[in-house]
Write a protein that holds these residues in place. Structure first.
Motif, PDB file in Angstrom:
ATOM      1  N   VAL A 180      26.415 -29.892  16.962  1.00  0.00           N
ATOM      2  CA  VAL A 180      26.930 -28.535  17.193  1.00  0.00           C
ATOM      3  C   VAL A 180      28.102 -28.195  16.261  1.00  0.00           C
ATOM      4  O   VAL A 180      28.313 -27.027  15.937  1.00  0.00           O
ATOM      5  CB  VAL A 180      27.369 -28.336  18.660  1.00  0.00           C
ATOM      6  CG1 VAL A 180      26.185 -28.378  19.593  1.00  0.00           C
ATOM      7  CG2 VAL A 180      28.417 -29.353  19.064  1.00  0.00           C
ATOM      8  N   HIS A 181      28.833 -29.222  15.830  1.00  0.00           N
ATOM      9  CA  HIS A 181      30.014 -28.960  15.014  1.00  0.00           C
ATOM     10  C   HIS A 181      29.681 -28.604  13.560  1.00  0.00           C
ATOM     11  O   HIS A 181      30.544 -28.080  12.850  1.00  0.00           O
ATOM     12  CB  HIS A 181      30.955 -30.162  15.052  1.00  0.00           C
ATOM     13  CG  HIS A 181      31.470 -30.468  16.421  1.00  0.00           C
ATOM     14  ND1 HIS A 181      31.973 -29.498  17.255  1.00  0.00           N
ATOM     15  CD2 HIS A 181      31.525 -31.647  17.119  1.00  0.00           C
ATOM     16  CE1 HIS A 181      32.342 -30.051  18.409  1.00  0.00           C
ATOM     17  NE2 HIS A 181      32.070 -31.344  18.354  1.00  0.00           N
TER      18      HIS A 181
ATOM     19  N   CYS B 276      25.175 -18.765  21.124  1.00  0.00           N
ATOM     20  CA  CYS B 276      25.895 -19.973  21.524  1.00  0.00           C
ATOM     21  C   CYS B 276      24.942 -21.161  21.596  1.00  0.00           C
ATOM     22  O   CYS B 276      23.956 -21.128  22.340  1.00  0.00           O
ATOM     23  CB  CYS B 276      26.553 -19.740  22.879  1.00  0.00           C
ATOM     24  SG  CYS B 276      27.122 -21.243  23.703  1.00  0.00           S
ATOM     25  N   PRO B 277      25.187 -22.239  20.846  1.00  0.00           N
ATOM     26  CA  PRO B 277      24.270 -23.386  20.881  1.00  0.00           C
ATOM     27  C   PRO B 277      24.191 -24.044  22.250  1.00  0.00           C
ATOM     28  O   PRO B 277      23.112 -24.493  22.663  1.00  0.00           O
ATOM     29  CB  PRO B 277      24.856 -24.338  19.823  1.00  0.00           C
ATOM     30  CG  PRO B 277      26.281 -23.927  19.659  1.00  0.00           C
ATOM     31  CD  PRO B 277      26.299 -22.453  19.901  1.00  0.00           C
ATOM     32  N   PHE B 278      25.299 -24.109  22.969  1.00  0.00           N
ATOM     33  CA  PHE B 278      25.286 -24.732  24.291  1.00  0.00           C
ATOM     34  C   PHE B 278      24.489 -23.894  25.285  1.00  0.00           C
ATOM     35  O   PHE B 278      23.778 -24.428  26.139  1.00  0.00           O
ATOM     36  CB  PHE B 278      26.714 -24.946  24.795  1.00  0.00           C
ATOM     37  CG  PHE B 278      27.505 -25.908  23.958  1.00  0.00           C
ATOM     38  CD1 PHE B 278      27.221 -27.265  23.967  1.00  0.00           C
ATOM     39  CD2 PHE B 278      28.535 -25.462  23.142  1.00  0.00           C
ATOM     40  CE1 PHE B 278      27.938 -28.160  23.197  1.00  0.00           C
ATOM     41  CE2 PHE B 278      29.262 -26.344  22.358  1.00  0.00           C
ATOM     42  CZ  PHE B 278      28.965 -27.695  22.382  1.00  0.00           C
TER      43      PHE B 278
ATOM     44  N   PHE C  22      16.591 -29.135  19.984  1.00  0.00           N
ATOM     45  CA  PHE C  22      15.849 -27.891  19.805  1.00  0.00           C
ATOM     46  C   PHE C  22      16.663 -26.696  20.277  1.00  0.00           C
ATOM     47  O   PHE C  22      16.723 -25.660  19.599  1.00  0.00           O
ATOM     48  CB  PHE C  22      14.538 -27.964  20.587  1.00  0.00           C
ATOM     49  CG  PHE C  22      13.740 -26.684  20.582  1.00  0.00           C
ATOM     50  CD1 PHE C  22      13.091 -26.272  19.437  1.00  0.00           C
ATOM     51  CD2 PHE C  22      13.659 -25.893  21.715  1.00  0.00           C
ATOM     52  CE1 PHE C  22      12.356 -25.096  19.416  1.00  0.00           C
ATOM     53  CE2 PHE C  22      12.928 -24.716  21.717  1.00  0.00           C
ATOM     54  CZ  PHE C  22      12.279 -24.317  20.558  1.00  0.00           C
ATOM     55  N   GLY C  23      17.303 -26.834  21.423  1.00  0.00           N
ATOM     56  CA  GLY C  23      18.075 -25.718  21.975  1.00  0.00           C
ATOM     57  C   GLY C  23      19.198 -25.273  21.064  1.00  0.00           C
ATOM     58  O   GLY C  23      19.366 -24.076  20.815  1.00  0.00           O
ATOM     59  N   VAL C  24      19.969 -26.222  20.533  1.00  0.00           N
ATOM     60  CA  VAL C  24      21.118 -25.816  19.719  1.00  0.00           C
ATOM     61  C   VAL C  24      20.685 -25.310  18.348  1.00  0.00           C
ATOM     62  O   VAL C  24      21.407 -24.514  17.719  1.00  0.00           O
ATOM     63  CB  VAL C  24      22.158 -26.951  19.568  1.00  0.00           C
ATOM     64  CG1 VAL C  24      22.661 -27.400  20.930  1.00  0.00           C
ATOM     65  CG2 VAL C  24      21.613 -28.123  18.770  1.00  0.00           C
ATOM     66  N   LEU C  25      19.499 -25.726  17.892  1.00  0.00           N
ATOM     67  CA  LEU C  25      19.019 -25.238  16.596  1.00  0.00           C
ATOM     68  C   LEU C  25      18.281 -23.908  16.701  1.00  0.00           C
ATOM     69  O   LEU C  25      18.161 -23.177  15.719  1.00  0.00           O
ATOM     70  CB  LEU C  25      18.090 -26.268  15.948  1.00  0.00           C
ATOM     71  CG  LEU C  25      18.728 -27.576  15.464  1.00  0.00           C
ATOM     72  CD1 LEU C  25      17.662 -28.477  14.848  1.00  0.00           C
ATOM     73  CD2 LEU C  25      19.842 -27.311  14.455  1.00  0.00           C
ATOM     74  N   ARG C  26      17.793 -23.587  17.890  1.00  0.00           N
ATOM     75  CA  ARG C  26      16.955 -22.395  18.030  1.00  0.00           C
ATOM     76  C   ARG C  26      17.639 -21.103  17.594  1.00  0.00           C
ATOM     77  O   ARG C  26      17.007 -20.279  16.919  1.00  0.00           O
ATOM     78  CB  ARG C  26      16.435 -22.285  19.472  1.00  0.00           C
ATOM     79  CG  ARG C  26      15.394 -21.198  19.637  1.00  0.00           C
ATOM     80  CD  ARG C  26      14.459 -21.420  20.808  1.00  0.00           C
ATOM     81  NE  ARG C  26      15.130 -21.514  22.083  1.00  0.00           N
ATOM     82  CZ  ARG C  26      14.490 -21.466  23.259  1.00  0.00           C
ATOM     83  NH1 ARG C  26      13.173 -21.335  23.292  1.00  0.00           N
ATOM     84  NH2 ARG C  26      15.153 -21.568  24.387  1.00  0.00           N
ATOM     85  N   PRO C  27      18.927 -20.871  17.915  1.00  0.00           N
ATOM     86  CA  PRO C  27      19.516 -19.601  17.491  1.00  0.00           C
ATOM     87  C   PRO C  27      19.725 -19.473  15.985  1.00  0.00           C
ATOM     88  O   PRO C  27      19.912 -18.361  15.476  1.00  0.00           O
ATOM     89  CB  PRO C  27      20.861 -19.563  18.241  1.00  0.00           C
ATOM     90  CG  PRO C  27      21.169 -20.981  18.551  1.00  0.00           C
ATOM     91  CD  PRO C  27      19.839 -21.628  18.793  1.00  0.00           C
TER      92      PRO C  27
END
Length: 328
Positions: free
Chosen positions: A195-196, A103-105, A288-293
């Motif tokens: 995110v979309h 989950c990006p969030f 960075f957080g939403v791209l990390r996964p």
């Protein structure tokens, strides 16, 4: 000459010792030298710069150069070392994140916790049954429990937690603030645009959908039967969901949209190491957080190969450092 070097070594030793008494550590000083060389020069000139720093008594620097380098290391400490752990008394005693691994969030919240070295436990939620959050009236993730208080919505979680760990009163959330603020503008961009474009890329075909859910089930606490169910049922469901999202957000080419978003972010940096300047701000952590996964999935590999975002991403990996996650 040898006597001069010995004298210089003694002076430098006292300088470093003084710095240590001010709250540093020898390893920290070395780390600052390294980061200064990495972040202040290009890869070609960085190596020679690094050699000059780590050989302070070479003929090119001499005694004066050694002392200047030591002083520079101390003065650069706040700018080069980006991580800023909160005061121990402000760190929550128990933090539990209810999440989906991809989950990006959720990963946005984890990037914040990791950057500030806030220990947290993770409860992986079954995306089909959601049995792990049946106790909550809020049926989405992330849910962050902070010393028994439930926080929801990734941006609101970060705002409220930030106020707690920095010893401030809770103020309005990012969604209530003036969009003229650069940091807020790009945090909104993450939530409303970046995110979309991720789901249509992660699940754009069956093989990539299965790759993503293989990652999810490998990192989650699932039984063998649950892994099979989640992997195949989840991948199939998200494949069709991604097609709906693609249509909803008028995305005609998934990869092109991802590449454009990556380039838009690099343009926003405008030559800076981070949007925050010498250290990441909340917008840097959000991107960075939403791209990390996705970074090491096929879509993320393609993104780094086809755009300019790779250098910034690597700097963020170094700044955020290892996970602050602890065993549940």
């Amino acid at each position: 000459m040898r006597r001069a070097s010995t004298l210089a070594s003694s002076v430098l030793s006292r300088t470093l010792t003084s710095t240590l008494h001010d709250g540093g550590a020898l390893s920290t000083i070395k780390h600052r030298f390294l980061l200064a060389s990495l972040y202040s020069t290009t890869s070609n000139t960085g190596n020679s710069h690094s050699r000059r720093i780590f050989n302070p008594f070479s003929s090119s620097l001499g005694v004066a150069g050694a002392l200047v380098s030591a002083a520079a290391a101390a003065s650069l400490s706040q700018d080069v070392l980006a991580k800023e752990p909160p005061r121990a008394e402000l760190v929550p005693k128990e933090v539990v994140l209810y999440q989906y691994e991809a989950c990006p969030f959720c990963n946005k919240v984890k990037a914040y916790l990791d950057y500030y070295d806030i220990p947290y436990k993770v409860v992986e939620v079954n995306p089909i049954s959601k049995k792990e959050i049946k106790w909550s009236d809020y049926k989405k993730v992330p849910i962050l429990m902070v010393d028994g208080e439930q926080l929801v919505d990734s941006s609101a979680i970060i705002d409220k937690l930030g106020n707690k760990i920095h010893g401030k009163e809770i103020v309005e959330s990012a969604s209530d603030k003036d969009d003229d603020d650069e940091e807020i503008k790009w945090r909104r961009w993450v939530d409303n645009h970046l995110v979309h474009v991720l789901s249509p890329n992660i699940y754009r075909n069956t093989s990539e959908a299965l790759e993503s859910f293989d990652y999810i089930t490998s990192n989650g606490n699932f039984s063998f039967a649950e892994k099979i169910t989640v992997k195949y049922a989840g991948a199939a469901a998200m494949y069709f969901v991604s097609k709906k999202l693609k249509k909803k957000y008028n995305i005609t080419d998934e990869r092109a949209a991802l590449y454009e978003a990556a380039e838009t972010w690099v343009d926003a940096l405008n030559g800076r190491e981070f949007l925050g300047g010498s250290k990441p701000n909340l917008a840097d952590l959000a991107v960075f957080g939403v791209l990390r996964p996705i970074r090491y999935l096929r879509s993320g590999r393609d993104m780094v190969e086809q755009t300019r975002i790779g250098d910034w991403y690597t700097r963020m990996e170094n700044s955020v450092g290892g996970s602050a996650r602890i065993k549940a």
